[in-house]
Design an enzyme around this catalytic site. Structure first.
Site, PDB file in Angstrom:
ATOM      1  N   SER B  70       0.858  -1.192   0.000  1.00  0.00           N
ATOM      2  CA  SER B  70       0.000   0.000   0.000  1.00  0.00           C
ATOM      3  C   SER B  70       0.891   1.237   0.000  1.00  0.00           C
ATOM      4  CB  SER B  70      -0.916   0.000   1.221  1.00  0.00           C
ATOM      5  OG  SER B  70      -0.143  -0.070   2.406  1.00  0.00           O
ATOM      6  N   CYS B 129      -4.512   1.741 -10.047  1.00  0.00           N
ATOM      7  CA  CYS B 129      -3.878   1.690  -8.731  1.00  0.00           C
ATOM      8  C   CYS B 129      -4.931   1.694  -7.633  1.00  0.00           C
ATOM      9  CB  CYS B 129      -2.918   2.838  -8.509  1.00  0.00           C
ATOM     10  SG  CYS B 129      -2.058   2.632  -6.939  1.00  0.00           S
TER      11      CYS B 129
END
Ligand SMILES: Cc1cc2nc3c(=O)[nH]c(=O)nc-3n(C[C@H](O)[C@H](O)[C@H](O)COP(=O)(O)OP(=O)(O)OC[C@H]3O[C@@H](n4cnc5c(N)ncnc54)[C@H](O)[C@@H]3O)c2cc1C
Ligand SMILES: Cc1cc2nc3c(=O)[nH]c(=O)nc-3n(C[C@H](O)[C@H](O)[C@H](O)COP(=O)(O)O)c2cc1C
Ligand code: FES
Lengths: 255, 303
Positions: B70, B129
């Site tokens: 992340s 993304c």
């Protein structure tokens, strides 16, 4: 920096969960200095495990690595025997550069003690160390620190050895005697935060070695982020490349 | 020896192995371990119009045979990329693919404009993304949105554009077709699959962002299936990735219809993986009596 297979020359168990490996790796020892780390492949685990360099023997081309079993990766590592081969990427990171002109105090908490040993040895006989452990059963490397330093204090949370209390209690006293000292610290984040706060409050220079979960270990994937600030503003630095050692004043421990 | 060169949208790669965006920085770090001009190409870290600090750490969690990340698109911004990172890559005799992302249409377009006239060989547009809250994934999950953003990107670009697709969709072939309809020169897939891990002691997600993108060996069969479906649907070149950890995986991708492959998370396990995959593909082709790597693309014989 290189990535290759190296042979474990010897294994020593330091306490029920902590092991010391001496690894035969001349090209890696050549590029090593204290406070840097290596990234070790643990069996079939997709991610390598970062482990600090504890001691460097350039003459014999060996590195000493000390690690505690925490989860599956370090558990695998703990079952390696002398003569086994492990794949290592390293040496990585910036490391410590102890300032020889000022008194130095090396503060280690638990498994944060090993990288402090190499740094204290580098600094020389006038080094002071303050080591903290949960209890006597967890204590490691005391003999080596006593050899390397002029003065070693040990604290335990439960009072089973040395002084009952925290490393910061002792550090506060020492800084009263040695207000010019530079402090080098490695250990759990809450400890580092307290050490840094103490040093900042007294305007003492302090360097901390941080931990963060890692991917590549070389600065390419940006996962090991650490928030810092300086005169230019806020930054996201990376523990593997810009660290693991940071100037404590710049670290945002809650970032 | 079989010819390892591949051509994608007019760009010639010396071999079909590209390092995946976000796992290889801008090449400098791994250049200290080996000569990166041995790679077919390098897809750079995802770059946005302005600098981004990304998400707080921890940004990585290990999973069985894989990992979650992340990072949240931490990058120095496109101008810094052009000034500080591209000159080094451009001097390396390797195909340079800029990977770009944005939170708004305008950001995508403006970032691509700034790459006009640069030494970048190709632009990979990340419309997938999962780690950026404002937009990002939403551009990649609806076929009409994909076609629209592809058109905008294409009209702003003076280089071939490759749309990078998210696997977090119901029908990947629809999305691939939309990118083709929008004028994409190529597509690449897959980006990461959204996932999560929880620390049972603290009862907190390991990732500070709670969720992250899954990649590594664990995703390979899913990625392969999606590459196969996409390649069956479109005529433009498909670049396959997701979980490649050895040369056999790369060959499977080529057989499924990928013209080239990208390698991401596997770099973290073994920094030399891309070179091992290149050598393995070469040996496979020679052993199979193939003269050219592109001859095996899409040659799987489905039942
Ligand atoms: C620069 C640096 C130096 C270190 N030096 C030492 C050392 O000298 N001795 C030592 O015992 N430990 C050291 N650590 C911590 C050590 O890396 C972790 O304890 C180890 O990775 C845990 O792996 P595991 O498989 O046993 O645990 P698991 O919990 O199964 O690991 C799962 C994942 O989380 C990561 N992870 C878990 N805890 C940590 C942590 N504290 N820091 C970083 N990653 C973590 C693992 O690497 C792995 O990717 C260091 C960490 C860093 C960042
Ligand atoms: C740490 C990390 C960062 C990533 N950053 C990006 C990025 O900035 N842009 C992008 O398009 N993909 C990014 N990806 C996705 C990879 O490029 C790739 O699509 C995905 O990881 C699947 O391939 P793999 O299984 O070989 O890793 C990232 C992946 C990882 C692991
Ligand atoms: S672990 Fe990849 S940048 Fe630090």
């Amino acid at each position: 920096m290189l990535q290759a297979d190296f042979t474990i020359a010897s294994v020593e168990q330091l306490n029920p969960t902590t092991y010391a490996f001496t690894v035969d790796c001349p090209p890696m020892a050549e590029e090593s200095w204290c406070g840097r780390f290596v990234h070790i492949r643990c069996g079939e685990k997709p991610l390598r495990r970062p482990i600090s360099i504890c001691e460097i023997d350039k003459q014999n081309g060996t590195l000493k690595l000390v690690f505690e079993v925490r989860g599956e990766g370090t558990e695998w590592l703990a079952t390696r025997k002398a003569g086994d081969v492990i794949n290592i990427l390293g040496p990585l990171g910036n490391g410590f550069f102890p300032n020889q002109d000022k008194p130095a105090i090396f503060v280690g908490g638990g498994i944060g003690c090993p990288p402090m040993l190499g740094a204290a040895q580098d600094y020389g006989k006038n080094a002071e160390a303050i080591l903290g452990f949960r209890s006597k059963a967890q204590m490691i490397l005391l003999d080596s620190f006593e050899k390397a330093c002029k003065r070693v204090a040990v604290t335990t949370d439960d009072g089973s050895f040395g002084i009952k209390g925290f490393v910061t209690d002792v550090l506060q006293e020492r800084l009263r005697e040695e207000p010019d000292a530079v402090v080098y610290a490695c250990g759990p984040t809450p400890m580092l935060k307290n050490v840094a706060a103490l040093c900042n409050a007294q305007n003492v220079q302090c360097y901390v070695s941080l931990e963060q979960r890692m991917g590549c270990g070389v600065g390419a994937c940006l996962v090991c982020a650490c928030k810092t600030h300086d005169a230019q503003g806020e930054h996201m630095r990376h523990v593997c490349k810009n660290g693991p050692v940071f100037d404590a004043r710049e670290v945002d421990f809650d970032g | 020896m079989a010819d390892m060169r591949v051509e994608i949208a007019g760009v010639t790669f010396k071999n079909p192995v590209i390092t995946a965006s976000g796992t290889f920085g801008f090449g400098r770090e791994y250049a200290r371990l080996y000569d990166i001009s041995r790679l077919g190409g390098i897809s750079c870290k995802g770059t946005t119009l302005h600098e981004r600090l990304g998400n707080p750490a921890p940004r990585i969690a290990e999973t069985p045979s894989g990992m979650l990340n992340s990072v949240g698109l931490q990058n120095p911004g496109v101008d810094a990329f052009l000034r500080d990172d591209l000159p080094f890559l451009a001097s390396q005799d390797v195909v340079v693919i800029a990977n770009i992302a944005g939170s708004t249409e305008d950001e995508y377009v403006e970032t691509i404009r700034r790459l006009q006239g640069s030494a970048v060989d190709m632009i990979e547009v990340n419309i997938s993304c999962p780690n950026v809250k404002a937009g990002g994934v939403s551009f990649g999950t609806d076929p009409r949105a994909v076609e629209h953003i592809t058109k905008l990107c294409k009209s702003a670009a003076d280089k071939p554009i490759m749309m990078k697709l998210t696997p977090n969709v119901t029908d990947i072939s629809e999305i691939a077709a939309a990118a083709e309809a929008g004028g994409a020169d190529a597509i690449s897939l897959i980006n990461t699959l959204t996932g999560m891990r929880i620390d049972v002691n603290s009862r907190r997600p390991i990732l500070r962002n709670n969720t992250g993108g899954l990649s590594g060996a664990a995703v390979f069969p899913v990625a392969l299936r999606m590459v196969w479906q996409a390649a069956n649907r479109v005529k433009i070149p498909v670049v396959g990735m997701g979980g490649i950890t050895k040369w056999q995986d790369a060959v499977e991708m080529l057989l499924a219809g990928a013209c080239a492959v990208q390698i991401g998370a596997a770099n973290f396990t073994d920094a030399y993986i891309p070179l091992k995959v290149i050598a393995g593909i070469q040996e496979y082709l020679d052993a199979q009596g193939e003269t050219c790597v592109s001859d095996i693309v899409g040659t799987v014989r489905p039942w």
